[in-house]
Design an enzyme around this catalytic site. Sequence first.
Site, PDB file in Angstrom:
ATOM      1  N   ASP A 116      -0.699  -1.590  -4.201  1.00  0.00           N
ATOM      2  CA  ASP A 116      -2.090  -1.836  -3.826  1.00  0.00           C
ATOM      3  C   ASP A 116      -2.830  -0.499  -3.708  1.00  0.00           C
ATOM      4  O   ASP A 116      -2.343   0.414  -3.038  1.00  0.00           O
ATOM      5  CB  ASP A 116      -2.080  -2.574  -2.470  1.00  0.00           C
ATOM      6  CG  ASP A 116      -3.437  -3.115  -2.079  1.00  0.00           C
ATOM      7  OD1 ASP A 116      -4.264  -3.369  -2.972  1.00  0.00           O
ATOM      8  OD2 ASP A 116      -3.660  -3.301  -0.866  1.00  0.00           O
ATOM      9  N   SER A 128       0.865  -1.182   0.000  1.00  0.00           N
ATOM     10  CA  SER A 128       0.000   0.000   0.000  1.00  0.00           C
ATOM     11  C   SER A 128       0.902   1.232   0.000  1.00  0.00           C
ATOM     12  O   SER A 128       2.100   1.138   0.292  1.00  0.00           O
ATOM     13  CB  SER A 128      -0.895   0.007   1.247  1.00  0.00           C
ATOM     14  OG  SER A 128      -0.092   0.203   2.402  1.00  0.00           O
ATOM     15  N   THR A 138      -5.226  -7.818   6.603  1.00  0.00           N
ATOM     16  CA  THR A 138      -5.531  -7.758   8.036  1.00  0.00           C
ATOM     17  C   THR A 138      -5.241  -9.076   8.756  1.00  0.00           C
ATOM     18  O   THR A 138      -4.745  -9.078   9.884  1.00  0.00           O
ATOM     19  CB  THR A 138      -7.019  -7.366   8.225  1.00  0.00           C
ATOM     20  OG1 THR A 138      -7.257  -6.162   7.495  1.00  0.00           O
ATOM     21  CG2 THR A 138      -7.362  -7.141   9.685  1.00  0.00           C
TER      22      THR A 138
HETATM   23  P1  13P Z   1      -8.001  -7.343   4.229  1.00  0.00           P
HETATM   24  O1  13P Z   1      -7.181  -6.373   5.029  1.00  0.00           O
HETATM   25  O2  13P Z   1      -9.422  -7.316   4.609  1.00  0.00           O
HETATM   26  O3  13P Z   1      -7.411  -8.701   4.247  1.00  0.00           O
HETATM   27  O4  13P Z   1      -7.968  -6.810   2.712  1.00  0.00           O
HETATM   28  C1  13P Z   1      -6.753  -6.708   2.034  1.00  0.00           C
HETATM   29  C2  13P Z   1      -6.908  -6.019   0.736  1.00  0.00           C
HETATM   30  O5  13P Z   1      -7.914  -6.080   0.081  1.00  0.00           O
HETATM   31  C3  13P Z   1      -5.757  -5.256   0.232  1.00  0.00           C
HETATM   32  O6  13P Z   1      -6.057  -4.555  -0.913  1.00  0.00           O
END
Ligand code: 13P
Length: 287
Positions: free
Chosen positions: A84, A49, A232
């Site tokens: 991302d 990210s 997550t």
């Molecule tokens: P989660 O954090 O819900 O696993 O999602 C990750 C995600 O979609 C990253 O783009």
Amino acid sequence: MLVSAAEMLKKAKAGHYAVGQFNINNLEWTKSILATAQECNSPVILGVSEGAGKYMGGYKAVVGMVNGLLEEMNITVPVALHLDHGSYDHCYKCIEAGFSSVMFDGSHYPIEENVAKTKELVAVCHEKGLSIEAEVGSIGGEEDGVVGMGECADPNECKMVADLGVDFLAAGIGNIHGKYPANWKGLSFETLDAIQQLTGDMPLVLHGGTGIPTEMIQKAISLGVAKINVNTECQLAFAKATREYIEAGKDLEGKGFDPRKLLAPGAAAIKATVKEKMEIFGSVNKA
Ligand code: 13P
């Protein structure tokens, strides 16, 4: 060597399995995911990210770390390094830094502007051999300060964006980032089915992979999902294992305070989480 994610996801869609995108936050995370992919003989996508890129010292630092690990760890499975939820500017920064894939998240622009910017980035990425993901219909929840409302994408808009030449497409189907609330209605398979019918061979991407029940994951794969993002769940596993280690007082005994020891249980927990996901997604032995 890093590879674009286009080929691995085409193969995944045709073979009815999904490749995991696991987001990275530091060296331990990255080593754990790469080691697991190699052990499982699975292709893998490392997601970064914008916030994590900044935290790790910038995109060039990330590229240097990942390329160094690929070589030193003798990684032979296909690995893509993917931005991302990238903004327009950060897509360019990652292209320049040596990423092999980017996601342009233009979902907050009016559709016309999203289309124009996506078209431009598709041309630049393909010229340089990178793959590119686009998003239609914002994904709910909060991730790194980016808040989406969680809507179901319009299948016709998905078709329009798919036709711009993106390599894979993220479409909101009721999925959200982070933990799902108790009253979550589940994924909209009707929407997913309609999207896949209009977009044909295009690999579809499921964001918010944390906490989606296995049966729903498998159904989504059967309807064209070929990439599933998980962030997550790795964070939770890492935090839990680290907390247990600290609460057991091990960090204060002997050499337990050594960061290499302190972070080892968290790194092992990430390995276990990634392995479990690769098994559920069906990517084991698909390298
Ligand atoms: P989660 O954090 O819900 O696993 O999602 C990750 C995600 O979609 C990253 O783009």
